[in-house]
Write a protein that holds these residues in place. Structure first.
Motif, PDB file in Angstrom:
ATOM      1  N   GLU A 120      12.476  33.333  -4.928  1.00  0.00           N
ATOM      2  CA  GLU A 120      13.300  34.516  -5.158  1.00  0.00           C
ATOM      3  C   GLU A 120      14.748  34.162  -5.454  1.00  0.00           C
ATOM      4  OE1 GLU A 120      12.231  37.591  -5.691  1.00  0.00           O
ATOM      5  OE2 GLU A 120      10.318  36.517  -5.592  1.00  0.00           O
ATOM      6  N   ARG A 121      15.280  33.096  -4.835  1.00  0.00           N
ATOM      7  CA  ARG A 121      16.652  32.676  -5.128  1.00  0.00           C
ATOM      8  C   ARG A 121      16.770  32.141  -6.558  1.00  0.00           C
ATOM      9  NH1 ARG A 121      20.691  31.753  -1.649  1.00  0.00           N
ATOM     10  NH2 ARG A 121      21.242  29.702  -2.444  1.00  0.00           N
ATOM     11  N   LEU A 122      15.674  31.594  -7.073  1.00  0.00           N
ATOM     12  CA  LEU A 122      15.703  31.046  -8.429  1.00  0.00           C
ATOM     13  C   LEU A 122      15.355  32.077  -9.496  1.00  0.00           C
ATOM     14  CD1 LEU A 122      14.002  27.563  -7.883  1.00  0.00           C
ATOM     15  CD2 LEU A 122      16.434  28.093  -8.035  1.00  0.00           C
ATOM     16  N   ARG A 123      14.824  33.212  -9.082  1.00  0.00           N
ATOM     17  CA  ARG A 123      14.359  34.198 -10.067  1.00  0.00           C
ATOM     18  C   ARG A 123      15.469  34.650 -11.024  1.00  0.00           C
ATOM     19  NH1 ARG A 123       9.620  36.456 -10.155  1.00  0.00           N
ATOM     20  NH2 ARG A 123       9.223  36.015  -7.945  1.00  0.00           N
ATOM     21  N   PRO A 124      16.669  35.027 -10.548  1.00  0.00           N
ATOM     22  CA  PRO A 124      17.707  35.449 -11.502  1.00  0.00           C
ATOM     23  C   PRO A 124      18.166  34.320 -12.427  1.00  0.00           C
ATOM     24  CG  PRO A 124      18.579  35.349  -9.259  1.00  0.00           C
ATOM     25  CD  PRO A 124      17.101  35.219  -9.152  1.00  0.00           C
ATOM     26  N   VAL A 125      18.090  33.085 -11.969  1.00  0.00           N
ATOM     27  CA  VAL A 125      18.462  31.940 -12.813  1.00  0.00           C
ATOM     28  C   VAL A 125      17.491  31.806 -13.977  1.00  0.00           C
ATOM     29  CG1 VAL A 125      18.624  29.422 -12.870  1.00  0.00           C
ATOM     30  CG2 VAL A 125      19.625  30.697 -10.960  1.00  0.00           C
ATOM     31  N   VAL A 126      16.196  31.833 -13.661  1.00  0.00           N
ATOM     32  CA  VAL A 126      15.182  31.702 -14.709  1.00  0.00           C
ATOM     33  C   VAL A 126      15.187  32.920 -15.614  1.00  0.00           C
ATOM     34  CG1 VAL A 126      12.700  31.463 -15.140  1.00  0.00           C
ATOM     35  CG2 VAL A 126      13.778  30.150 -13.301  1.00  0.00           C
ATOM     36  N   ARG A 127      15.423  34.087 -15.040  1.00  0.00           N
ATOM     37  CA  ARG A 127      15.500  35.308 -15.858  1.00  0.00           C
ATOM     38  C   ARG A 127      16.640  35.201 -16.874  1.00  0.00           C
ATOM     39  NH1 ARG A 127      16.799  38.986 -12.102  1.00  0.00           N
ATOM     40  NH2 ARG A 127      14.633  39.188 -11.439  1.00  0.00           N
ATOM     41  N   HIS A 128      17.784  34.677 -16.443  1.00  0.00           N
ATOM     42  CA  HIS A 128      18.918  34.535 -17.357  1.00  0.00           C
ATOM     43  C   HIS A 128      18.612  33.504 -18.441  1.00  0.00           C
ATOM     44  CE1 HIS A 128      23.015  34.670 -18.774  1.00  0.00           C
ATOM     45  NE2 HIS A 128      23.153  33.370 -18.599  1.00  0.00           N
ATOM     46  N   ALA A 129      17.948  32.417 -18.071  1.00  0.00           N
ATOM     47  CA  ALA A 129      17.578  31.414 -19.073  1.00  0.00           C
ATOM     48  C   ALA A 129      16.635  32.008 -20.110  1.00  0.00           C
ATOM     49  CB  ALA A 129      16.926  30.218 -18.385  1.00  0.00           C
ATOM     50  N   LYS A 179      22.744  22.161 -14.777  1.00  0.00           N
ATOM     51  CA  LYS A 179      23.061  21.932 -13.353  1.00  0.00           C
ATOM     52  C   LYS A 179      23.626  23.214 -12.713  1.00  0.00           C
ATOM     53  CE  LYS A 179      23.105  18.049 -11.818  1.00  0.00           C
ATOM     54  NZ  LYS A 179      22.081  17.277 -11.080  1.00  0.00           N
ATOM     55  N   VAL A 180      22.727  24.129 -12.439  1.00  0.00           N
ATOM     56  CA  VAL A 180      23.094  25.455 -11.925  1.00  0.00           C
ATOM     57  C   VAL A 180      23.798  25.340 -10.569  1.00  0.00           C
ATOM     58  CG1 VAL A 180      22.224  27.751 -11.396  1.00  0.00           C
ATOM     59  CG2 VAL A 180      21.018  26.311 -13.071  1.00  0.00           C
ATOM     60  N   PRO A 181      24.985  25.946 -10.403  1.00  0.00           N
ATOM     61  CA  PRO A 181      25.758  25.802  -9.158  1.00  0.00           C
ATOM     62  C   PRO A 181      25.268  26.735  -8.050  1.00  0.00           C
ATOM     63  CG  PRO A 181      26.992  27.140 -10.708  1.00  0.00           C
ATOM     64  CD  PRO A 181      25.740  26.693 -11.438  1.00  0.00           C
ATOM     65  N   LEU A 182      24.061  26.490  -7.564  1.00  0.00           N
ATOM     66  CA  LEU A 182      23.474  27.364  -6.556  1.00  0.00           C
ATOM     67  C   LEU A 182      24.187  27.282  -5.212  1.00  0.00           C
ATOM     68  CD1 LEU A 182      19.723  26.725  -7.397  1.00  0.00           C
ATOM     69  CD2 LEU A 182      20.942  28.872  -7.696  1.00  0.00           C
ATOM     70  N   ARG A 183      24.907  26.190  -4.972  1.00  0.00           N
ATOM     71  CA  ARG A 183      25.599  26.033  -3.687  1.00  0.00           C
ATOM     72  C   ARG A 183      26.980  26.678  -3.681  1.00  0.00           C
ATOM     73  NH1 ARG A 183      24.111  19.875  -1.799  1.00  0.00           N
ATOM     74  NH2 ARG A 183      22.240  19.638  -3.085  1.00  0.00           N
ATOM     75  N   GLY A 184      27.502  27.023  -4.846  1.00  0.00           N
ATOM     76  CA  GLY A 184      28.872  27.501  -4.924  1.00  0.00           C
ATOM     77  C   GLY A 184      28.975  28.960  -5.305  1.00  0.00           C
ATOM     78  N   THR A 185      30.128  29.322  -5.806  1.00  0.00           N
ATOM     79  CA  THR A 185      30.410  30.710  -6.174  1.00  0.00           C
ATOM     80  C   THR A 185      30.678  30.839  -7.669  1.00  0.00           C
ATOM     81  OG1 THR A 185      32.762  30.372  -5.695  1.00  0.00           O
ATOM     82  CG2 THR A 185      31.380  31.202  -3.896  1.00  0.00           C
ATOM     83  N   GLU A 186      30.114  29.907  -8.451  1.00  0.00           N
ATOM     84  CA  GLU A 186      30.431  29.857  -9.874  1.00  0.00           C
ATOM     85  C   GLU A 186      29.270  30.279 -10.764  1.00  0.00           C
ATOM     86  OE1 GLU A 186      31.471  25.723  -8.972  1.00  0.00           O
ATOM     87  OE2 GLU A 186      33.223  26.048 -10.244  1.00  0.00           O
ATOM     88  N   LEU A 187      28.316  31.023 -10.210  1.00  0.00           N
ATOM     89  CA  LEU A 187      27.148  31.411 -10.990  1.00  0.00           C
ATOM     90  C   LEU A 187      27.521  32.293 -12.180  1.00  0.00           C
ATOM     91  CD1 LEU A 187      24.289  32.066  -8.403  1.00  0.00           C
ATOM     92  CD2 LEU A 187      24.239  30.474 -10.328  1.00  0.00           C
ATOM     93  N   VAL A 188      28.525  33.136 -12.005  1.00  0.00           N
ATOM     94  CA  VAL A 188      28.936  34.001 -13.114  1.00  0.00           C
ATOM     95  C   VAL A 188      29.470  33.157 -14.265  1.00  0.00           C
ATOM     96  CG1 VAL A 188      30.549  35.792 -13.840  1.00  0.00           C
ATOM     97  CG2 VAL A 188      29.370  35.996 -11.643  1.00  0.00           C
TER      98      VAL A 188
END
Length: 289
Positions: A214-223, A171-180
């Motif tokens: 593009e907003r999802l690209r860094p998420v998938v890259r990290h996965a 459950k990736v927190p795309l709406r918040g500031t907790e991505l790190v």
């Protein structure tokens, strides 16, 4: 040619299994029934060859109905159902496997958001059930919030013989500031060799109408960096995907986000990993357009 096995979608008929979490105001697009035949039709429209249906309510009767309702649907290769992990796991699984469609039972999931105790997954009685799943050859799909990922890493480590599947990349927190924090905790989970993760449910974690490839690209890259293509599974999370453009919109984004991978790695995430983890023998069919 990319052959897709969708590792995560849902069906429901609310007269028998209510879905009280659906807000008719903000979730109007899914405020209706989605019977198994509608899932098969959606897969066909998008040239997806097969799927795994995942439970939506913590009720054994729903699992009975999912198995019997999909037993004659070639589009459904497996069912991740629900059992009471704190009860007699062997008896429940024996009952499900002996009933109509029981051969399609491939795993178990529990909607942890229904529990007041955020440490539910760490309870000793739940742990006994998780160990029983390993003995019975069933996986456990983990549905938690991103703030529970460190806990998940501990639970997965405590049950090394059980195969775990992390839903929706935690459950990736795309709406918040907790991505790190999410990125660090996902890496913790990925260190456990007995867990894989689903690239699913991402488009509904962003603000309404805001998600983009593009907003999802860094998420998938990290996965991909943490789990590797050998431990990731594609999932549509349909019909929830209807809230953000529909099945096809997310599928096209996923194909683009993984288009740079070598063909063997694409095939792994597209469906071969799901077939291996869930013990599905037949390969997915058609190519998405």
């Amino acid at each position: 040619m990319r052959q897709i096995l969708d590792a995560h979608l849902h069906v429901w008929e609310r007269a028998r299994h209510p879905q009280p979490w659906i807000d008719p105001r903000t979730m109007a697009a899914i405020d209706r029934d989605f019977p198994p035949a509608s899932a098969a039709a959606e897969l066909s429209r998008n040239d997806v060859g097969g799927s795994v249906v995942v439970q939506a309510v913590n009720d054994l009767t729903e699992t009975v109905d999912l198995l019997s309702g999909t037993r004659d649907l070639d589009a459904v290769a497996g069912v991740v159902g629900w059992i009471d992990l704190t009860g007699d796991v062997d008896a429940q699984v024996t009952m499900l496997r002996s009933g109509p469609g029981g051969e399609k039972l491939v795993g178990v999931r529990h909607v942890t958001f229904a529990e007041e105790d955020e440490r539910w997954l760490s309870r000793a009685d739940v742990g006994h059930g998780l160990d029983a799943l390993a003995r019975l050859g069933l996986t456990f799909d983990v549905l938690v919030g991103h703030h529970q990922l460190a806990q998940v890493a501990d639970v997965v480590g405590d049950h090394p013989r059980t195969a775990f599947v992390l839903d929706h990349l935690g459950k990736v927190p795309l709406r918040g500031t907790e991505l790190v924090d999410w990125a660090a905790d996902l890496a913790l989970v990925a260190r456990r060799p007995n867990v894989v993760a689903k690239v699913s449910g991402l488009v509904t974690e962003d603000e309404a109408g805001r998600w983009s490839t593009e907003r999802l690209r860094p998420v998938v890259r990290h996965a991909l960096r943490t789990f590797g293509p050998g431990r990731l599974l594609y999932g549509s999370d349909w019909p929830l995907a209807e809230l953000e453009g529909g099945y096809g919109a997310w599928l096209r984004a996923y194909l683009e986000l993984t288009g740079h991978l070598p063909a063997a790695d694409q095939a792994a995430v597209d469906g071969r990993n799901a077939a291996r983890i869930y013990g599905i023998s037949r390969r997915p069919g058609r190519r998405p357009r």
